[in-house]
Write a protein that holds these residues in place. Structure first.
Motif: not given
Length: 239
Positions: A122, A134, A140, A164
């Motif tokens: 991500c 993504v 996500r 992330e």
């Protein structure tokens, strides 16, 4: 180039429509391997390793220090112990019109939290200007739902956000490290020098993740008028 083709080539349009699901299934399968079978694989605390890397560079970056402290304060419980690819992103995937055909570059495989791979997938640097969070492919929520359907452990959105942020910081430190190789004269390289210019991009990405209100206020201060403001915005938030 490979990543851009995967995101924009018309021949891969159908592949893009189900690539997140295929990638989630690939990661769920990898993370389902018995970690004890990977004898001798590296295993380390990601934050301690990051702290050591930053200290060894001897070049403190305030945004990176802030991010590391945020990660320390908000660290979630581990999701489990799994085989982690370590560099799962669009540039390391082979894609044809049918979708995902292979996963490449396994030299960073280690044992750790499986969500590390999801978070790295991500990281904004791997979207190449596309808006979808993504890998420029989707949301996500789509990634987490597909991962769970494929047998992966359920992952809360805030846990994915943590990883992330960790991945974003990691990329920033990688940029600093590679530039240091050039500046020290260990390996003179235009490529390594150019990668250093991406440190500021990573700082901005971290602010967008961890201090979105402050980032928005900073951007607003530069929105004066005309093309200068538009140019500034496009440099910070491409796509």
């Amino acid at each position: 180039l490979v990543s851009l083709l995967a995101l924009r080539d018309e021949q891969l349009q159908h592949a893009r429509s189900h690539l997140i699901e295929q990638c989630a299934a690939a990661l769920a399968g990898l993370h389902g391997i018995d970690a004890d079978l990977l004898v001798g694989a590296p295993e380390f605390d990601p934050l301690l390793a990051m702290r050591a890397l930053i200290d060894d560079l001897g070049h403190p970056v305030p945004t990176f220090e802030y991010a590391l402290r945020w990660l320390e304060r908000h660290r979630p419980p581990t999701t489990g112990r799994a085989v982690v690819h370590g560099d799962f992103r669009l540039g390391n995937l082979l894609v044809d019109p049918s979708g995902l055909t292979a996963v490449l570059d396994w030299e960073l495989v280690h044992l750790g939290d499986p969500v590390e791979d999801l978070g790295w997938f991500c990281v904004r640097a791997w979207r190449f200007g596309a808006e979808a969070p993504v890998a420029g492919l989707g949301t996500r929520e789509e990634l987490l739902e597909a991962y769970a359907r494929a047998g992966g452990a359920p992952v809360a959105p805030e846990v994915l956000r943590w990883w992330e942020a960790y991945g974003t910081l990691r990329w920033g430190v990688i940029c600093l490290t590679q530039t240091a190789v050039h500046l020290r004269g260990d390996l003179r390289s235009v490529e390594l020098a150019a990668i250093g210019r991406r440190v500021c991009e990573t700082e901005w990405d971290l602010l967008l993740l961890l201090a979105p209100e402050a980032a928005a206020a900073a951007l607003a201060r530069h929105e004066v008028d005309g093309s200068e403001a538009v140019s500034f915005r496009d440099r910070l938030i491409p796509g």
